[in-house]
Design a protein around this motif. Structure first.
Motif, PDB file in Angstrom:
ATOM      1  N   ASN A  14       0.822  -1.218   0.000  1.00 29.94           N
ATOM      2  CA  ASN A  14       0.000   0.000   0.000  1.00 29.94           C
ATOM      3  C   ASN A  14       0.851   1.261   0.000  1.00 29.94           C
ATOM      4  O   ASN A  14       0.507   2.247  -0.655  1.00 29.94           O
ATOM      5  CB  ASN A  14      -0.930  -0.003   1.212  1.00 29.94           C
ATOM      6  CG  ASN A  14      -2.007  -1.074   1.130  1.00 29.94           C
ATOM      7  OD1 ASN A  14      -2.111  -1.782   0.133  1.00 29.94           O
ATOM      8  ND2 ASN A  14      -2.804  -1.197   2.173  1.00 29.94           N
ATOM      9  N   ILE A  15       1.961   1.238   0.719  1.00 33.55           N
ATOM     10  CA  ILE A  15       2.762   2.457   0.868  1.00 33.55           C
ATOM     11  C   ILE A  15       3.562   2.781  -0.390  1.00 33.55           C
ATOM     12  O   ILE A  15       3.955   3.926  -0.615  1.00 33.55           O
ATOM     13  CB  ILE A  15       3.697   2.329   2.102  1.00 33.55           C
ATOM     14  CG1 ILE A  15       3.994   3.707   2.701  1.00 33.55           C
ATOM     15  CG2 ILE A  15       4.999   1.632   1.754  1.00 33.55           C
ATOM     16  CD1 ILE A  15       2.814   4.357   3.351  1.00 33.55           C
ATOM     17  N   HIS A  16       3.769   1.796  -1.266  1.00 36.70           N
ATOM     18  CA  HIS A  16       4.602   2.026  -2.443  1.00 36.70           C
ATOM     19  C   HIS A  16       3.890   2.800  -3.552  1.00 36.70           C
ATOM     20  O   HIS A  16       4.513   3.140  -4.557  1.00 36.70           O
ATOM     21  CB  HIS A  16       5.145   0.698  -2.979  1.00 36.70           C
ATOM     22  CG  HIS A  16       6.375   0.257  -2.265  1.00 36.70           C
ATOM     23  ND1 HIS A  16       6.335  -0.433  -1.074  1.00 36.70           N
ATOM     24  CD2 HIS A  16       7.691   0.440  -2.538  1.00 36.70           C
ATOM     25  CE1 HIS A  16       7.569  -0.668  -0.664  1.00 36.70           C
ATOM     26  NE2 HIS A  16       8.398  -0.150  -1.525  1.00 36.70           N
ATOM     27  N   VAL A  17       2.611   3.069  -3.373  1.00 38.91           N
ATOM     28  CA  VAL A  17       1.903   3.889  -4.348  1.00 38.91           C
ATOM     29  C   VAL A  17       2.079   5.381  -4.052  1.00 38.91           C
ATOM     30  O   VAL A  17       1.692   6.227  -4.861  1.00 38.91           O
ATOM     31  CB  VAL A  17       0.401   3.495  -4.379  1.00 38.91           C
ATOM     32  CG1 VAL A  17      -0.352   4.102  -3.201  1.00 38.91           C
ATOM     33  CG2 VAL A  17      -0.249   3.897  -5.696  1.00 38.91           C
ATOM     34  N   LEU A  18       2.695   5.717  -2.922  1.00 35.49           N
ATOM     35  CA  LEU A  18       2.850   7.123  -2.522  1.00 35.49           C
ATOM     36  C   LEU A  18       3.564   7.998  -3.562  1.00 35.49           C
ATOM     37  O   LEU A  18       3.154   9.147  -3.769  1.00 35.49           O
ATOM     38  CB  LEU A  18       3.581   7.219  -1.179  1.00 35.49           C
ATOM     39  CG  LEU A  18       2.718   7.043   0.076  1.00 35.49           C
ATOM     40  CD1 LEU A  18       3.588   7.075   1.326  1.00 35.49           C
ATOM     41  CD2 LEU A  18       1.638   8.105   0.166  1.00 35.49           C
ATOM     42  N   PRO A  19       4.653   7.531  -4.221  1.00 34.69           N
ATOM     43  CA  PRO A  19       5.297   8.409  -5.209  1.00 34.69           C
ATOM     44  C   PRO A  19       4.339   8.905  -6.286  1.00 34.69           C
ATOM     45  O   PRO A  19       4.400  10.079  -6.679  1.00 34.69           O
ATOM     46  CB  PRO A  19       6.406   7.518  -5.792  1.00 34.69           C
ATOM     47  CG  PRO A  19       6.746   6.584  -4.683  1.00 34.69           C
ATOM     48  CD  PRO A  19       5.443   6.311  -3.994  1.00 34.69           C
ATOM     49  N   GLU A  20       3.469   8.052  -6.771  1.00 32.18           N
ATOM     50  CA  GLU A  20       2.497   8.485  -7.778  1.00 32.18           C
ATOM     51  C   GLU A  20       1.405   9.334  -7.157  1.00 32.18           C
ATOM     52  O   GLU A  20       0.906  10.283  -7.766  1.00 32.18           O
ATOM     53  CB  GLU A  20       1.873   7.270  -8.468  1.00 32.18           C
ATOM     54  CG  GLU A  20       2.776   6.608  -9.490  1.00 32.18           C
ATOM     55  CD  GLU A  20       1.982   5.762 -10.479  1.00 32.18           C
ATOM     56  OE1 GLU A  20       0.895   6.212 -10.894  1.00 32.18           O
ATOM     57  OE2 GLU A  20       2.462   4.676 -10.814  1.00 32.18           O
ATOM     58  N   LEU A  21       1.026   9.002  -5.947  1.00 33.22           N
ATOM     59  CA  LEU A  21      -0.084   9.675  -5.292  1.00 33.22           C
ATOM     60  C   LEU A  21       0.258  11.116  -4.914  1.00 33.22           C
ATOM     61  O   LEU A  21      -0.591  12.007  -4.988  1.00 33.22           O
ATOM     62  CB  LEU A  21      -0.482   8.883  -4.040  1.00 33.22           C
ATOM     63  CG  LEU A  21      -1.858   9.120  -3.434  1.00 33.22           C
ATOM     64  CD1 LEU A  21      -2.945   8.897  -4.474  1.00 33.22           C
ATOM     65  CD2 LEU A  21      -2.064   8.206  -2.242  1.00 33.22           C
ATOM     66  N   LEU A  22       1.518  11.350  -4.503  1.00 29.09           N
ATOM     67  CA  LEU A  22       1.900  12.661  -3.979  1.00 29.09           C
ATOM     68  C   LEU A  22       2.440  13.618  -5.046  1.00 29.09           C
ATOM     69  O   LEU A  22       2.511  14.826  -4.812  1.00 29.09           O
ATOM     70  CB  LEU A  22       2.972  12.489  -2.893  1.00 29.09           C
ATOM     71  CG  LEU A  22       2.527  11.799  -1.603  1.00 29.09           C
ATOM     72  CD1 LEU A  22       3.703  11.634  -0.650  1.00 29.09           C
ATOM     73  CD2 LEU A  22       1.414  12.585  -0.916  1.00 29.09           C
ATOM     74  N   GLU A  23       2.827  13.108  -6.184  1.00 26.55           N
ATOM     75  CA  GLU A  23       3.458  13.954  -7.204  1.00 26.55           C
ATOM     76  C   GLU A  23       2.526  15.083  -7.646  1.00 26.55           C
ATOM     77  O   GLU A  23       1.371  14.853  -8.012  1.00 26.55           O
ATOM     78  CB  GLU A  23       3.862  13.116  -8.412  1.00 26.55           C
ATOM     79  CG  GLU A  23       4.646  13.898  -9.454  1.00 26.55           C
ATOM     80  CD  GLU A  23       5.109  13.027 -10.602  1.00 26.55           C
ATOM     81  OE1 GLU A  23       5.576  13.600 -11.613  1.00 26.55           O
ATOM     82  OE2 GLU A  23       5.008  11.795 -10.502  1.00 26.55           O
TER      83      GLU A  23
END
Length: 384
Positions: free
Chosen positions: A352-361
């Motif tokens: 779940n946490i590895h989607v953060l780069p796409e989510l926060l950009e």
């Protein structure tokens, strides 16, 4: 005299006529906005996030290697600690994998008791995040409401197992011991009390305009991103992924229960919170159904008699469970010894946490805190 070059930095993308320079900002590894020791390495263009790199491993204990030199009884004790909010559910995956390898049938009373305790543990987990998430965006009062309800459920779990966080109540072949006399009725009262008060939490948070403004349309996670990264649990269902192991690949007694799956399509922070809230109501209903079934069952054993030294047959198997935070998987490989040759743990928070780069950009730093809290992760579950 050498000519001095002058640059203006940190202005942001809006002032195109001025030279700008990205800034690297470390969030963590010690920071109050994270649920544990997580580090995010942000590249900022002014106040906008140009890139995000999650850096993990600060709490890594090497749990999978520790499993390899311990027997099943010791592994259960270790396995319930990586997600400290879902200890009972963590134990389940280990014993289900071992029982499958052994071809062992668990007594019916133990199956229903396990299902009940798993749902009570799910309620505890969700109540923690229902209280702590508003805290991320500046609201402290919901935490007191959530902890009041947690104590009602915590009290009955502590009575049955003797532990408040690390229950160690599962055993290969069933449960440690039978339910205490009168416990079913006391649990029924606790579930009813929590259900009667859930409206207070809902009204307090979802009725707050500031909370809705901070979460609606923020951190939108698409269905495609969920599938690409293997995101699961309430986060995935908030993006329209209609999948829940309890309904789609039933284990324990879930095949005999009607398990409603709560979904949303917006995929934003608000949708993730609403999914978690509605899923708590679902678990309260499932707990009632399990209590009714347990009250009907005649007295009987809750475990199987095991040899002093329990050896796992040669072979391998994979067991997965719908943990409160998402899918947990246990790949067990045995060479016929009392310790596993390999026990690979697939934890929900890690994916779940590895989607953060796409989510926060491209988003603002101020929104990052709201998004991070809505991912409902436990850092120990990431690092293992």
């Amino acid at each position: 005299m050498a000519c001095m070059e002058t640059r203006t930095v940190g202005i942001g993308a809006g002032a195109k006529e001025l030279g700008t320079e990205d800034m690297i900002l470390n969030i963590g590894p010690q920071h109050p906005s994270t649920h544990g020791v997580l580090r995010l390495r942000l590249t900022l263009d002014g106040e906008r996030i140009a890139a995000c790199e999650p850096i993990l491993g600060y709490m890594h204990r090497g749990a999978e290697k520790l499993f390899e030199v311990r027997d099943l009884r010791q592994i259960i004790m270790l396995a319930n600690r990586h997600d400290w909010l879902s200890a009972f559910s963590n134990e389940l995956g280990v014993v289900l994998a071992a029982e499958r390898m052994l071809g062992m049938e668990v007594p019916e009373r133990a199956v229903w008791a396990r299902t009940l305790l798993a749902e009570l543990n799910r309620i505890l987990n969700h109540l923690m995040f229902l209280g702590s998430y508003p805290l991320e965006v500046g609201a402290i009062t919901p935490m007191f409401y959530a902890f009041r309800e947690r104590e009602e459920i915590q009290r009955v779990l502590e009575e049955v197992s003797g532990g408040r966080m690390h229950y160690m109540f599962n055993r290969v072949g069933g449960l440690k011991e039978d339910l205490p006399f009168g416990w079913i009725e006391r649990t029924r009262q606790a579930v009813a009390l929590v259900r009667s008060r859930m409206g207070d939490i809902s009204d307090l948070i979802l009725g707050n305009e500031i909370f809705r403004a901070r979460t609606r349309g923020i951190g939108v996670l698409s269905r495609e991103q969920v599938l690409q990264y293997g995101v699961s649990g309430p986060i995935a269902r908030a993006s329209g992924v209609d999948f829940d192991l309890r309904r789609d690949e039933p284990y324990l007694a879930y095949g005999e229960l009607d398990v409603p799956v709560v979904t949303r399509t917006e995929g934003d922070c608000l949708a993730r919170f609403e999914c978690l809230l509605d899923q708590t109501h679902v678990s309260l209903g499932l707990a009632d159904a399990c209590l009714d079934r347990l009250a009907e069952l005649p007295p009987g054993p809750v475990n199987q008699r095991l040899p002093k030294i329990l050896k796992i047959p040669y072979g391998h198997t994979y067991a997965w469970t719908e943990n409160p935070l998402g899918l947990n998987g246990y790949f067990l490989v045995s060479r016929g010894e009392k310790t596993p040759w390999r026990l690979k743990l697939r934890s929900a928070s890690f994916n779940n946490i590895h989607v953060l780069p796409e989510l926060l950009e491209g988003l603002l730093v101020a929104d990052m805190i709201a998004i991070l809290g809505s991912m409902f992760f436990v850092v120990g579950d990431i690092d293992r």
